[in-house]
Design a protein around this motif. Structure first.
Motif, PDB file in Angstrom:
ATOM      1  N   GLU A   1      45.497  46.645  42.982  1.00 54.32           N
ATOM      2  CA  GLU A   1      46.368  47.817  42.913  1.00 54.32           C
ATOM      3  C   GLU A   1      45.555  49.103  42.741  1.00 54.32           C
ATOM      4  OE1 GLU A   1      50.463  49.215  40.648  1.00 54.32           O
ATOM      5  OE2 GLU A   1      49.229  47.620  39.786  1.00 54.32           O
TER       6      GLU A   1
ATOM      7  N   ARG B   1      52.328  35.736  33.804  1.00 56.12           N
ATOM      8  CA  ARG B   1      52.156  37.123  34.240  1.00 56.12           C
ATOM      9  C   ARG B   1      50.812  37.249  34.956  1.00 56.12           C
ATOM     10  NH1 ARG B   1      56.597  36.668  33.708  1.00 56.12           N
ATOM     11  NH2 ARG B   1      58.020  37.562  32.168  1.00 56.12           N
TER      12      ARG B   1
ATOM     13  N   GLU C   1      55.879  39.975  44.561  1.00 58.47           N
ATOM     14  CA  GLU C   1      55.253  41.275  44.794  1.00 58.47           C
ATOM     15  C   GLU C   1      54.137  41.155  45.836  1.00 58.47           C
ATOM     16  OE1 GLU C   1      53.974  43.406  41.346  1.00 58.47           O
ATOM     17  OE2 GLU C   1      55.535  42.524  40.075  1.00 58.47           O
TER      18      GLU C   1
ATOM     19  N   SER D   1      40.756  38.374  38.023  1.00 62.31           N
ATOM     20  CA  SER D   1      41.112  39.305  36.957  1.00 62.31           C
ATOM     21  C   SER D   1      40.219  40.531  36.940  1.00 62.31           C
ATOM     22  CB  SER D   1      41.022  38.606  35.596  1.00 62.31           C
ATOM     23  OG  SER D   1      39.689  38.164  35.357  1.00 62.31           O
TER      24      SER D   1
ATOM     25  N   ALA E   1      48.446  39.760  37.136  1.00 61.55           N
ATOM     26  CA  ALA E   1      48.257  41.180  37.442  1.00 61.55           C
ATOM     27  C   ALA E   1      47.651  41.356  38.823  1.00 61.55           C
ATOM     28  CB  ALA E   1      47.351  41.823  36.389  1.00 61.55           C
ATOM     29  N   ASN E   2      48.012  42.457  39.472  1.00 61.48           N
ATOM     30  CA  ASN E   2      47.496  42.789  40.800  1.00 61.48           C
ATOM     31  C   ASN E   2      46.148  43.485  40.664  1.00 61.48           C
ATOM     32  OD1 ASN E   2      46.957  43.536  43.395  1.00 61.48           O
ATOM     33  ND2 ASN E   2      48.812  44.746  43.689  1.00 61.48           N
ATOM     34  N   VAL E   3      45.065  42.743  40.897  1.00 59.37           N
ATOM     35  CA  VAL E   3      43.717  43.279  40.723  1.00 59.37           C
ATOM     36  C   VAL E   3      43.373  44.316  41.777  1.00 59.37           C
ATOM     37  CG1 VAL E   3      42.583  41.519  42.125  1.00 59.37           C
ATOM     38  CG2 VAL E   3      41.341  42.568  40.212  1.00 59.37           C
TER      39      VAL E   3
ATOM     40  N   PHE F   1      50.716  41.939  46.679  1.00 58.62           N
ATOM     41  CA  PHE F   1      49.484  42.357  46.014  1.00 58.62           C
ATOM     42  C   PHE F   1      48.497  42.969  47.006  1.00 58.62           C
ATOM     43  CE2 PHE F   1      49.209  39.604  41.900  1.00 58.62           C
ATOM     44  CZ  PHE F   1      50.432  40.097  41.511  1.00 58.62           C
TER      45      PHE F   1
END
Length: 377
Positions: A365, A359, A199, A152, A361-363, A201
């Motif tokens: 990105e 959910r 997705e 995260s 998240a793409n750390v 990542f």
């Protein structure tokens, strides 16, 4: 007149002067025996097929540790280079055989695999063991309950237990490989590809380069081998990391023997049976209760359980299995080969009761990972 004779008193015998000489002789004989034994062992190790097998097993075991360079003292520097190159050639060859997914078709995008699977617990754990090794088998009936978790926070990896707590997973094992300079990396920079929820990542390769992939499609089929990004997308792969080698393809084991098993080490690997059930092997190593397993050991464990496809995952000090228990909370189930208990990692396979609602998240990105130093914390 009586005559009395007094016999002279006898003195106690003087200590034998030969004792020091006897001790020296015994020590000399012991040293000679040890020298002969050492010479015999050396001749056996370097002049017999069985001795050579033991040397290469020791070298392969060292190759899987942070002391890889020590292997040259066992088989020689030239042989070490050739051994590493041979493993690369062998792993590449193992990745070429065409994989025929045999998992029954399931609705794309579903959250489970049907009533028969929904009635089962999300996972169960069994003890497994073999000659010199022991560990756990995480059995997940529904492959669609598995997601790839990632850290995260930017700059470091995350422990599997922390990922689980943050995301609400009920079980998890370590995932794919990562850049680990001198075995002291921060666990943040993956190698290869990372996909979660369909997705991409992370991907450090060109779009049409083949990448070593271990992942699941949107229908729950385990996909292992070398694929391009476009191939993965055409197959509907949703969750993926990179590691190698393949162990089982189309029900056939690819590791021919223990001699090709890449030494003794802690192991994490994943497999799937024909009905879709997923098996994660988490084998302890480098400890008194479990020295470690070869890839052949893990392969045979999976074949005995009916696996039709399997692949190796990151192992060594990364090997960990964590579960959530109603009474004990989150706990490490195996015994990792590190004093810290868990490493900071970039990816993990996590099991969720409702994976479609999670959910992640793409750390990575927007980050320029070419400029990131994976050795600094």
């Amino acid at each position: 007149m009586a005559l009395h004779f007094r016999l002279p008193l006898r003195r106690p015998p003087a200590p034998a002067r030969s004792r020091p000489r006897g001790l020296r002789a015994n020590a000399l004989r012991a040293a000679l025996a040890l020298a002969l034994l050492a010479a015999g062992v050396a001749v056996w190790l370097w002049a017999t097929p069985s001795g050579a097998r033991l040397r290469y097993l020791a070298a392969d075991t060292l190759i899987t540790t942070q002391h890889r360079h020590w292997a040259k003292y066992v088989i020689g520097e030239a042989a070490l280079r050739e051994r590493l190159a041979e493993y690369e050639r062998r792993f590449d060859a193992m990745a070429r055989e065409s994989l025929r997914p045999v998992v029954p078709e399931r609705p794309a995008g579903g959250s489970g695999t049907g009533a028969d699977k929904a009635a089962e617990p999300l996972y169960r754990i069994e003890d497994v063991s073999g000659e010199g090794w022991s560990g756990k088998l995480l059995i997940v009936p529904d492959p669609l309950s598995i997601r790839i978790g990632v850290p995260s926070a930017i700059g470091r990896g995350e422990k599997v237990s922390r990922m689980m707590q943050r995301l609400g997973a009920v079980a998890g094992v370590n995932g794919g490989g990562f850049s680990d300079p001198n075995w002291s990396g921060n666990g943040f920079k993956p190698t290869g590809i990372v996909m979660s929820g369909g997705e991409v990542f992370y991907n450090d390769a060109d779009p049409e380069d083949e990448i070593d992939v271990v992942g699941f499609t949107d229908r729950g089929a385990l996909i292992v081998g070398q694929y391009t990004l476009s191939e993965l997308q055409r197959m509907g792969v949703r969750e993926a990391v990179s590691f190698r080698p393949r162990l089982i393809v189309n029900g056939k084991g690819l590791v021919e023997s223990d001699e090709d098993g890449w030494g003794l080490a802690p192991r994490t690997a994943v497999a799937q049976t024909e009905d879709g059930t997923v098996l994660f092997a988490v084998i302890d190593g480098r400890q008194t209760h479990s020295v470690g397993a070869t890839l052949y050991d893990v392969q045979q464990l999976f074949l005995d359980r009916g696996a039709v496809v399997a692949a190796n995952l990151d192992g060594g000090a990364s090997t960990v299995l964590v579960t959530r228990d109603a009474e004990a909370g989150y706990r490490i189930v195996n015994q990792p080969a590190t004093t810290e208990g868990e490493r900071y990692l970039p990816t993990a396979f996590l099991v969720f009761p409702q994976p479609q609602l999670v959910r992640i998240a793409n750390v990575w990105e927007g980050l320029d990972m070419e400029r990131f130093d994976p050795s600094k914390w």
